[in-house]
Design a protein around this motif. Structure first.
Motif, short mmCIF file in Angstrom:
data_model
loop_
_atom_site.label_atom_id
_atom_site.label_comp_id
_atom_site.label_asym_id
_atom_site.label_seq_id
_atom_site.Cartn_x
_atom_site.Cartn_y
_atom_site.Cartn_z
N MET A 49 0.82 -1.21 0.00
CA MET A 49 0.00 0.00 0.00
C MET A 49 0.86 1.26 0.00
SD MET A 49 -3.01 -0.84 -0.40
CE MET A 49 -3.52 0.87 -0.33
N VAL A 50 1.98 1.24 0.69
CA VAL A 50 2.89 2.39 0.67
C VAL A 50 3.35 2.66 -0.75
CG1 VAL A 50 5.20 3.17 1.34
CG2 VAL A 50 3.67 2.21 3.05
N VAL A 51 3.73 1.59 -1.45
CA VAL A 51 4.18 1.73 -2.84
C VAL A 51 3.03 2.16 -3.74
CG1 VAL A 51 5.13 0.48 -4.80
CG2 VAL A 51 5.99 0.01 -2.49
N LEU A 52 1.85 1.57 -3.53
CA LEU A 52 0.71 1.88 -4.39
C LEU A 52 0.27 3.32 -4.27
CD1 LEU A 52 -1.56 1.02 -6.32
CD2 LEU A 52 -2.90 0.37 -4.32
N THR A 53 0.23 3.86 -3.07
CA THR A 53 -0.22 5.24 -2.92
C THR A 53 0.71 6.21 -3.65
OG1 THR A 53 0.95 5.32 -0.78
CG2 THR A 53 -1.42 4.91 -0.73
N PHE A 54 2.01 5.91 -3.62
CA PHE A 54 2.94 6.74 -4.39
C PHE A 54 2.67 6.61 -5.88
CE2 PHE A 54 6.91 7.29 -6.74
CZ PHE A 54 7.29 8.56 -6.32
N ALA A 55 2.49 5.39 -6.36
CA ALA A 55 2.23 5.16 -7.78
C ALA A 55 0.91 5.78 -8.21
CB ALA A 55 2.22 3.66 -8.07
N THR A 56 -0.08 5.78 -7.32
CA THR A 56 -1.37 6.37 -7.65
C THR A 56 -1.25 7.87 -7.83
OG1 THR A 56 -2.52 4.64 -6.41
CG2 THR A 56 -3.76 6.64 -6.88
N PHE A 57 -0.45 8.53 -6.99
CA PHE A 57 -0.21 9.96 -7.17
C PHE A 57 0.44 10.24 -8.53
CE2 PHE A 57 0.02 10.65 -2.33
CZ PHE A 57 -1.32 10.99 -2.30
N VAL A 58 1.39 9.38 -8.90
CA VAL A 58 2.07 9.55 -10.19
C VAL A 58 1.08 9.36 -11.33
CG1 VAL A 58 3.84 8.64 -11.71
CG2 VAL A 58 4.30 8.87 -9.26
N SER A 59 0.27 8.30 -11.25
CA SER A 59 -0.66 8.00 -12.34
C SER A 59 -1.77 9.04 -12.45
CB SER A 59 -1.28 6.61 -12.15
OG SER A 59 -2.06 6.56 -10.97
N GLY A 60 -2.11 9.65 -11.33
CA GLY A 60 -3.15 10.68 -11.38
C GLY A 60 -2.65 11.97 -12.00
N PHE A 61 -1.48 12.40 -11.58
CA PHE A 61 -0.81 13.62 -12.04
C PHE A 61 -1.62 14.89 -11.79
CE2 PHE A 61 0.84 16.79 -15.00
CZ PHE A 61 2.18 16.72 -14.70
N GLY A 62 -2.93 14.80 -11.64
CA GLY A 62 -3.72 15.98 -11.37
C GLY A 62 -4.51 16.48 -12.56
N LEU A 119 -1.28 -5.26 -7.04
CA LEU A 119 -1.80 -3.92 -6.75
C LEU A 119 -1.49 -2.91 -7.85
CD1 LEU A 119 -1.14 -3.50 -2.90
CD2 LEU A 119 -3.34 -3.84 -4.05
N SER A 120 -0.53 -3.21 -8.71
CA SER A 120 -0.24 -2.30 -9.82
C SER A 120 -1.46 -2.07 -10.69
CB SER A 120 0.92 -2.84 -10.66
OG SER A 120 0.55 -4.05 -11.32
N LEU A 121 -2.37 -3.05 -10.76
CA LEU A 121 -3.61 -2.88 -11.54
C LEU A 121 -4.44 -1.71 -11.04
CD1 LEU A 121 -4.71 -6.62 -11.83
CD2 LEU A 121 -3.93 -5.16 -13.71
N ALA A 122 -4.33 -1.43 -9.75
CA ALA A 122 -5.14 -0.35 -9.17
C ALA A 122 -4.73 1.01 -9.72
CB ALA A 122 -5.01 -0.36 -7.64
N CYS A 123 -3.50 1.15 -10.19
CA CYS A 123 -3.07 2.43 -10.78
C CYS A 123 -3.94 2.80 -11.96
CB CYS A 123 -1.61 2.34 -11.21
SG CYS A 123 -0.44 2.13 -9.87
N LEU A 124 -4.18 1.83 -12.83
CA LEU A 124 -4.99 2.08 -14.02
C LEU A 124 -6.45 2.29 -13.65
CD1 LEU A 124 -5.17 2.24 -17.09
CD2 LEU A 124 -5.48 -0.25 -17.13
N LEU A 125 -6.98 1.47 -12.74
CA LEU A 125 -8.39 1.58 -12.35
C LEU A 125 -8.68 2.93 -11.69
CD1 LEU A 125 -8.89 -2.01 -10.88
CD2 LEU A 125 -9.70 -1.17 -13.09
N THR A 126 -7.81 3.35 -10.78
CA THR A 126 -8.02 4.61 -10.06
C THR A 126 -7.90 5.80 -11.00
OG1 THR A 126 -7.11 3.62 -8.04
CG2 THR A 126 -7.25 6.01 -8.12
N ALA A 127 -6.92 5.76 -11.91
CA ALA A 127 -6.75 6.85 -12.86
C ALA A 127 -7.96 6.98 -13.78
CB ALA A 127 -5.48 6.63 -13.69
N ALA A 128 -8.49 5.85 -14.22
CA ALA A 128 -9.64 5.87 -15.13
C ALA A 128 -10.90 6.40 -14.45
CB ALA A 128 -9.89 4.48 -15.69
N ALA A 129 -11.02 6.20 -13.15
CA ALA A 129 -12.22 6.64 -12.42
C ALA A 129 -12.18 8.11 -12.04
CB ALA A 129 -12.39 5.79 -11.15
N ALA A 130 -10.99 8.72 -12.08
CA ALA A 130 -10.83 10.09 -11.57
C ALA A 130 -11.70 11.13 -12.27
CB ALA A 130 -9.36 10.49 -11.62
#
Length: 505
Positions: A49-62, A119-130
């Motif tokens: 989860m520590v790694v994923l939250t960092f990756a999620t911030f990167v994938s979101g970019f804002g 958990l890397s799959l969550a990067c794509l799912l979270t970015a697509a839902a944003a």
């Protein structure tokens, strides 16, 4: 919250309802999972989860954040945000999957490799839902946002995670729960707020969206570092079990806070975006929120700190007893966490979106030194550094927000004094309850006695002297619970209950 008007209040009410529902579900799921899986498995998942939250911030970019900030919104804005969210999310997913072996090696925990890969799959799912999520927030449709949050959490953790944990799937249960939650959130958000999905890689206003996204990105990275340095170093310097104990204590301490901010911050940010040119009203709403936090939230968290040991024993059992003091320390710092979270929308809505990033940079260095020297001494030392860091962040960001809306922080001192007075009563009630139930050895009995005595003390003081709440907190309470109007005024007829707009700051 008179400064935000009826739509903002309605949004907060819906957020609060969904927050309460999610709190119950989250507490239920976390208790069952923690009791079933134990600290070590939770520690392995915490690394992922520590790694994923960092990756999620990167994938979101804002990119999607810019949709919330724009005063006017066009189809091109949405298409551009969607295209780049999806593209960066896919790249981040691939990078995280490939880096999983190295990350597991850094944490000296081979079992974390497969957790990170899945958990890397969550990067794509979270970015697509944003995009759909931010569009719902922009509409102040927090009824829909709340339903999605509650429904996705129930699907992931209650319907999938808990049964898998009970069947012996270990970390797989936690991974599956997270992925199902992310997938359901994506589908439900888009179903409630369909938007254009035709790719658009550039358009005339793209530079503005990228500029906002860049600021969000760097701010999120700073926040990630400040929020996760403790777990990164505990995972590296200690072991999975220590990280599991610390992470569960941190999650429990921040659960009410995260949910409170989840109810207030998005609504405040979205409604505040409509008040960007009405600085006085924005400042009034901000001041009233902070006053209410000091008067009502401070006593609540102080009380929770005193009863932490009983909470851990009751909820998680004896195998988690090492988390009790960590929980107590973190509870005491939670009001600062809320103040920080409510101060950031003020900066964003007053043209100071880069301030949060810049002002917190020195704290990254201070926090890194603190955790480096003390995290290896145990989770209690790490919790103390984390708590101090939260207080410093609240002070730095809060001071900037006050300057942005031309408020004087000394105006909060009377409200802080009220909060400390009520905290004293809460502590007295908690200690009296623990003393009465001390010989029983039953945490439930101790918690019931402590809660009952503390509530009686606080309710009696408020009934006899409603002035102890102060005008700001009382006005906020009456705003959301109008039925208490007669009670408060009957208890003390002379007490004025005014909004910030009726006072001179």
């Amino acid at each position: 919250m008179g400064g935000l008007g009826r739509p903002g209040v309605t949004a907060v009410k819906w957020s609060a309802v969904s927050t309460a529902a999610r709190f119950v579900l989250q507490l239920l799921a976390q208790v069952v999972l923690a009791r079933t899986l134990g600290p070590e498995i939770f520690g392995v998942f915490a690394i992922g989860m520590v790694v994923l939250t960092f990756a999620t911030f990167v994938s979101g970019f804002g990119f999607s954040w810019s949709l919330l900030q724009r005063t006017t919104l066009r189809d091109q804005d949405i298409r551009f945000a969607w295209t780049w969210q999806l593209l960066v999310g896919a790249i981040t997913m691939l990078a995280l999957y490939l880096l999983a072996p190295l990350l597991a090696q850094y944490f000296r925990e081979p079992r974390a490799e497969s957790v990170i890969e899945w958990l890397s799959l969550a990067c794509l799912l979270t970015a697509a839902a944003a995009p759909a999520t931010y569009l719902l927030q922009r509409d102040l449709n927090f009824r829909a946002v709340g339903l999605v949050q509650v429904g996705s959490y129930a699907a992931g953790y209650v319907a999938v995670g808990m049964p898998m944990a009970l069947l012996g799937w270990g970390t797989g249960a936690l991974v599956a729960a997270w992925l199902v939650q992310a997938a359901v959130q994506l589908v439900a958000s888009y179903a409630l707020k369909p938007h254009a999905v035709r790719p658009l890689f550039w358009y005339p206003d793209a530079a503005s969206a990228v500029g906002t996204g860049r600021t969000v990105f760097f701010t999120n990275i700073i926040n990630w570092v400040l929020n996760n340095m403790d777990r990164v170093l505990i995972g590296r310097l200690l072991n999975a079990q220590a990280l599991g104990l610390y992470n569960v204590a941190y999650n429990l301490a921040t659960m009410p806070n995260t949910l409170l901010l989840g109810a207030l911050q998005p609504a405040f940010l979205a409604a505040g975006a409509r008040l960007q040119n009405e600085q006085q009203r924005l400042g009034q709403a901000y001041f009233q929120m902070l006053a209410t936090i000091l008067v009502l939230a401070v006593p609540a968290f102080v009380f929770l700190a005193v009863i932490s040991a009983d909470l851990v024993r009751l909820l998680y059992g004896p195998q988690w007893s090492g988390a009790a003091w960590v929980l107590a320390i973190l509870f005491l710092s939670m009001p600062a966490y809320v103040i920080w979270g409510l101060s950031t929308p003020v900066l964003w809505n007053t043209g100071r979106k880069h301030y949060e990033f810049v002002l917190q940079l020195p704290l990254v260095a201070a926090g890194a030194l603190g955790f480096y020297f003390f995290a290896g001494q145990g989770i209690l030392s790490a919790a103390s550094v984390a708590a101090l860091l939260l207080v410093l962040r609240a002070g730095v960001v809060g001071a900037a927000a006050f300057r942005a809306v031309q408020l004087n922080w000394t105006g909060l001192l009377p409200h802080l004094a009220r909060g400390l007075l009520l905290s004293t009563l809460a502590v007295a009630g908690a200690l009296a309850g623990q003393e009465l139930a001390g010989r029983s050895g039953q945490p439930l009995l101790s918690l019931m006695a402590s809660t009952f005595i503390a509530l009686v003390l606080l309710a009696s003081v408020v009934a006899l002297r409603p002035q102890v709440l102060g005008e700001q907190a009382a006005a906020m309470v009456l705003r959301f619970v109008p039925r208490l109007t007669h009670f408060l005024r009957r208890a003390s007829p002379p007490m004025p209950v005014k909004t910030m707009g009726e006072q001179q700051l």
